[in-house]
Scaffold this motif. Sequence first.
Motif, mmCIF file in Angstrom:
data_model
loop_
_atom_site.group_PDB
_atom_site.id
_atom_site.type_symbol
_atom_site.label_atom_id
_atom_site.label_comp_id
_atom_site.label_asym_id
_atom_site.label_seq_id
_atom_site.Cartn_x
_atom_site.Cartn_y
_atom_site.Cartn_z
ATOM 1 N N THR A 1 37.484 38.628 27.445
ATOM 2 C CA THR A 1 36.820 39.069 28.676
ATOM 3 C C THR A 1 37.662 40.109 29.406
ATOM 4 O O THR A 1 37.161 41.171 29.796
ATOM 5 C CB THR A 1 36.548 37.869 29.604
ATOM 6 O OG1 THR A 1 35.580 37.006 28.988
ATOM 7 C CG2 THR A 1 35.994 38.335 30.947
ATOM 8 N N ASN B 1 37.745 43.408 27.428
ATOM 9 C CA ASN B 1 36.517 44.186 27.508
ATOM 10 C C ASN B 1 36.241 44.697 28.914
ATOM 11 O O ASN B 1 35.625 45.752 29.085
ATOM 12 C CB ASN B 1 35.333 43.370 26.983
ATOM 13 C CG ASN B 1 35.163 43.531 25.483
ATOM 14 O OD1 ASN B 1 35.964 44.197 24.840
ATOM 15 N ND2 ASN B 1 34.130 42.942 24.925
ATOM 16 N N ASP B 2 36.691 43.973 29.933
ATOM 17 C CA ASP B 2 36.584 44.497 31.303
ATOM 18 C C ASP B 2 37.339 45.815 31.417
ATOM 19 O O ASP B 2 36.853 46.785 32.016
ATOM 20 C CB ASP B 2 37.139 43.489 32.317
ATOM 21 C CG ASP B 2 36.172 42.349 32.609
ATOM 22 O OD1 ASP B 2 34.994 42.464 32.237
ATOM 23 O OD2 ASP B 2 36.608 41.343 33.208
ATOM 24 N N ASN C 1 35.617 48.639 29.491
ATOM 25 C CA ASN C 1 34.533 49.217 30.285
ATOM 26 C C ASN C 1 35.073 50.140 31.373
ATOM 27 O O ASN C 1 34.539 51.221 31.615
ATOM 28 C CB ASN C 1 33.681 48.105 30.908
ATOM 29 C CG ASN C 1 32.716 47.492 29.920
ATOM 30 O OD1 ASN C 1 32.327 48.125 28.940
ATOM 31 N ND2 ASN C 1 32.313 46.254 30.158
ATOM 32 N N TYR D 1 28.815 44.848 27.194
ATOM 33 C CA TYR D 1 28.499 43.731 28.077
ATOM 34 C C TYR D 1 28.924 42.360 27.559
ATOM 35 O O TYR D 1 29.200 41.460 28.357
ATOM 36 C CB TYR D 1 27.007 43.747 28.415
ATOM 37 C CG TYR D 1 26.666 44.910 29.324
ATOM 38 C CD1 TYR D 1 26.865 44.828 30.695
ATOM 39 C CD2 TYR D 1 26.204 46.112 28.804
ATOM 40 C CE1 TYR D 1 26.596 45.897 31.532
ATOM 41 C CE2 TYR D 1 25.929 47.192 29.629
ATOM 42 C CZ TYR D 1 26.128 47.078 30.998
ATOM 43 O OH TYR D 1 25.872 48.145 31.820
ATOM 44 N N SER E 1 32.025 40.512 29.276
ATOM 45 C CA SER E 1 32.341 41.131 30.565
ATOM 46 C C SER E 1 32.224 40.120 31.703
ATOM 47 O O SER E 1 31.281 39.352 31.771
ATOM 48 C CB SER E 1 31.405 42.310 30.836
ATOM 49 O OG SER E 1 31.688 42.873 32.098
ATOM 50 N N SER E 2 33.227 40.130 32.593
ATOM 51 C CA SER E 2 33.176 39.246 33.762
ATOM 52 C C SER E 2 32.847 40.022 35.033
ATOM 53 O O SER E 2 32.675 39.440 36.091
ATOM 54 C CB SER E 2 34.534 38.537 33.951
ATOM 55 O OG SER E 2 35.516 39.455 34.414
ATOM 56 N N LEU F 1 29.737 47.018 38.272
ATOM 57 C CA LEU F 1 29.710 48.056 37.241
ATOM 58 C C LEU F 1 28.872 49.244 37.697
ATOM 59 O O LEU F 1 29.221 50.401 37.456
ATOM 60 C CB LEU F 1 29.151 47.488 35.933
ATOM 61 C CG LEU F 1 30.074 46.555 35.142
ATOM 62 C CD1 LEU F 1 29.322 45.931 33.972
ATOM 63 C CD2 LEU F 1 31.308 47.297 34.634
#
Length: 344
Positions: free
Chosen positions: A208, A211-212, A215, A239, A242-243, A249
Amino acid sequence: MSSTSFAVLAKARAKFGKRLTEKDYNSLLNSNSVAEVMSYLKSYTHYAEALRDINERDVHRGRLEVLLRQHLFYEFDSLCRYDSQMSTGFSAYVISRTEIEQIMRFLTLLNTSSTEKFIYQYPTYFAKHTEIDLQKLALARNYDEFLTILSNTKYSQIFEKYKPDENNLLPISDIENDLYTFVFSNLKKVIKSKTKGTERKELMELFTVINDYNNFSRVLRLKKYYNLTPEQIKNNLLYPFSSISEKTLDRMCRAESSGEVFSVMQETHTGKLIEQIGYVYASDISPRVKYKLARKNMYFSNNPSVVMISYMFVAETELMNIITLIEGTRYKLDSKKIQSLLIV
């Protein structure tokens, strides 16, 4: 803990213990040529066996990177051979990532009408681990031929959605995003079905946060280099795992400047890590966060799957550092500049 689980922990931590030290990096930074870098790696580090047959006096950067990536791939494959409940899932994840790297490299070459270069760089060692016929792919010269070669793979439905535009160009970023979304969605399902308790919690948190930051980096890059609309940027985000809320976003995507994107990110729980790492460029942040989390897990996690994937991330970072050292030495950059780019 089973004997096989203990073996995974022990083997991964033993490999971690052989990583390059501060002394190694200092010696490499003091090298005056790529040949000296290679000589040191062959003589004093755990890369000796991988580089045994390469001539440091006549080293080609592309060939060297392939050898080091092959070394990394086989190291992780050896860990996945143990009877760990997550090994199959992680093995599939690593193979999929490598497949995507090769697919995207081919499509990028296709966009520049230079696919003939693919055959000189694709990793032959990987051919027996993938369902993609890399030799046939190297001979493809247009998107229709590419679709035919990939028609029986798990990615075929993704590629069928796209076609070259009036300038015979493909939407590279959109395709890459769909591929990674597919891979991360499958990995998330594996983690939820195969793990529980602290193991699941640690794995979910690791991916998480990673990937945050992926992004976050994508928003910055797409704004700076591609001048996309907020909606187009949102469509290029990952997505799974993602937290960060959709509202947050959206604020990042609509931000007027990079500074505003940073401010929005730092308001989130995961964004607070930015203050804890040193970085030279914004593109450094995501790999530095990944390395920080992976290194922490190597010391403190008792879950074999967490330690196994964390070791892979640490090893990948070390490989990036070696490539940075080689490129910096090759182009005669100041050693302090090279050092600032290393993730240690």
